[in-house]
Design a protein around this motif. Structure first.
Motif, PDB file in Angstrom:
ATOM      1  N   ARG A  39       0.838  -1.205   0.000  1.00 36.03           N
ATOM      2  CA  ARG A  39       0.000   0.000   0.000  1.00 36.03           C
ATOM      3  C   ARG A  39       0.869   1.249   0.000  1.00 36.03           C
ATOM      4  O   ARG A  39       0.642   2.184  -0.761  1.00 36.03           O
ATOM      5  N   GLU A  40       1.900   1.257   0.831  1.00 37.74           N
ATOM      6  CA  GLU A  40       2.798   2.412   0.904  1.00 37.74           C
ATOM      7  C   GLU A  40       3.572   2.619  -0.399  1.00 37.74           C
ATOM      8  O   GLU A  40       4.005   3.736  -0.686  1.00 37.74           O
ATOM      9  N   CYS A  41       3.717   1.569  -1.180  1.00 36.61           N
ATOM     10  CA  CYS A  41       4.420   1.661  -2.472  1.00 36.61           C
ATOM     11  C   CYS A  41       3.452   1.932  -3.629  1.00 36.61           C
ATOM     12  O   CYS A  41       3.868   1.900  -4.791  1.00 36.61           O
ATOM     13  N   GLY A  42       2.185   2.180  -3.320  1.00 42.63           N
ATOM     14  CA  GLY A  42       1.220   2.493  -4.370  1.00 42.63           C
ATOM     15  C   GLY A  42       0.600   1.291  -5.044  1.00 42.63           C
ATOM     16  O   GLY A  42      -0.033   1.414  -6.092  1.00 42.63           O
ATOM     17  N   ILE A  43       0.759   0.127  -4.451  1.00 45.16           N
ATOM     18  CA  ILE A  43       0.193  -1.111  -4.992  1.00 45.16           C
ATOM     19  C   ILE A  43      -1.228  -1.256  -4.461  1.00 45.16           C
ATOM     20  O   ILE A  43      -1.458  -1.147  -3.254  1.00 45.16           O
ATOM     21  N   SER A  44      -2.171  -1.532  -5.361  1.00 43.51           N
ATOM     22  CA  SER A  44      -3.573  -1.608  -4.939  1.00 43.51           C
ATOM     23  C   SER A  44      -4.077  -3.033  -4.738  1.00 43.51           C
ATOM     24  O   SER A  44      -5.175  -3.223  -4.227  1.00 43.51           O
ATOM     25  N   GLY A  45      -3.292  -4.050  -5.127  1.00 47.41           N
ATOM     26  CA  GLY A  45      -3.765  -5.414  -4.946  1.00 47.41           C
ATOM     27  C   GLY A  45      -2.646  -6.429  -4.996  1.00 47.41           C
ATOM     28  O   GLY A  45      -1.621  -6.232  -5.657  1.00 47.41           O
ATOM     29  N   ILE A  46      -2.854  -7.528  -4.269  1.00 45.25           N
ATOM     30  CA  ILE A  46      -1.948  -8.673  -4.275  1.00 45.25           C
ATOM     31  C   ILE A  46      -2.631  -9.761  -5.084  1.00 45.25           C
ATOM     32  O   ILE A  46      -3.789 -10.090  -4.835  1.00 45.25           O
ATOM     33  N   VAL A  47      -1.915 -10.325  -6.053  1.00 47.14           N
ATOM     34  CA  VAL A  47      -2.496 -11.289  -6.981  1.00 47.14           C
ATOM     35  C   VAL A  47      -1.843 -12.654  -6.784  1.00 47.14           C
ATOM     36  O   VAL A  47      -0.620 -12.783  -6.847  1.00 47.14           O
ATOM     37  N   MET A  48      -2.686 -13.666  -6.590  1.00 45.10           N
ATOM     38  CA  MET A  48      -2.211 -15.043  -6.483  1.00 45.10           C
ATOM     39  C   MET A  48      -2.611 -15.791  -7.757  1.00 45.10           C
ATOM     40  O   MET A  48      -2.865 -15.168  -8.769  1.00 45.10           O
ATOM     41  N   TRP A  49      -2.675 -17.119  -7.722  1.00 45.81           N
ATOM     42  CA  TRP A  49      -3.011 -17.917  -8.899  1.00 45.81           C
ATOM     43  C   TRP A  49      -3.754 -19.173  -8.476  1.00 45.81           C
ATOM     44  O   TRP A  49      -3.737 -19.563  -7.319  1.00 45.81           O
ATOM     45  N   ARG A  50      -4.446 -19.804  -9.438  1.00 43.84           N
ATOM     46  CA  ARG A  50      -5.180 -21.050  -9.173  1.00 43.84           C
ATOM     47  C   ARG A  50      -4.474 -22.272  -9.748  1.00 43.84           C
ATOM     48  O   ARG A  50      -4.674 -23.381  -9.285  1.00 43.84           O
TER      49      ARG A  50
END
Length: 183
Positions: A106-117
């Motif tokens: 969040r502090e680095c301007g990232i709006s989401g964490i993405v994983m995989w299936r």
């Protein structure tokens, strides 16, 4: 379809994506790409987004909050400088993250964490689903890897196998950012 790291830089892969117009999202690691930032520019010019995968590919929860922030922000800064667009998503290496990762992102301007299936394993998938099935909207993971890591196959050959498996199951590849909200 997501591709991680950036170790392998096969020119035939760029030609394949250009010809087939297959959309991908690239989660790139600064240390893996800094020897040839230019390789990824034609992929970006095809409309593929470049996202954050840290500077050195560490297990983030083993780092303190400041260490995680250095990894995430450092990658963001390098990618922004090279490709002109700041990443908005993070793929934590090894799929490992914690609350400090969320805060650092969040502090680095990232709006989401993405994983995989499911992840590509040369000729087929390794599934998170115990039924070993793909579902509409599944996020698939592959890597920029070469013959050393792929038992003699090239990344282009692996990706061709991947596309055949997806089609065989009745699916098509979509761009990740078309299905999630990013700022």
């Amino acid at each position: 379809m997501t591709l991680d790291d950036g170790q392998e830089k096969d020119p035939r892969f760029v030609a394949m994506l250009r010809e087939l117009k297959v959309p991908v999202t690239m989660f790139l690691t600064k240390d893996d790409i800094q020897d040839d930032y230019g390789y990824f520019k034609p992929l970006q010019e095809l409309g593929n987004r470049i996202q954050d995968h840290t500077v050195t590919h560490p297990v983030l929860p083993t780092l303190g909050p400041e260490g995680q922030k250095r990894e995430i922000c450092g990658d963001r800064d390098a990618l922004t400088e090279q490709y002109g667009t700041a990443p908005t998503l993070l793929r934590p290496p090894f799929g490992r993250w914690n609350s400090a990762t969320q805060e650092a992102a969040r502090e680095c301007g990232i709006s989401g964490i993405v994983m995989w299936r499911a992840s590509m394993q040369i000729h087929d998938f390794q599934y998170d689903d115990p039924k070993k099935e793909l579902h509409p909207g599944d996020i698939l993971l592959a890597h920029f890897r070469g013959p050393k890591q792929l038992k003699g196959e090239t990344m282009t050959q692996m990706f061709a196998h991947l596309l055949k498996q997806i089609e065989k199951r009745g699916f098509a590849v979509g761009r990740l950012e078309d299905y999630i909200s990013v700022r």
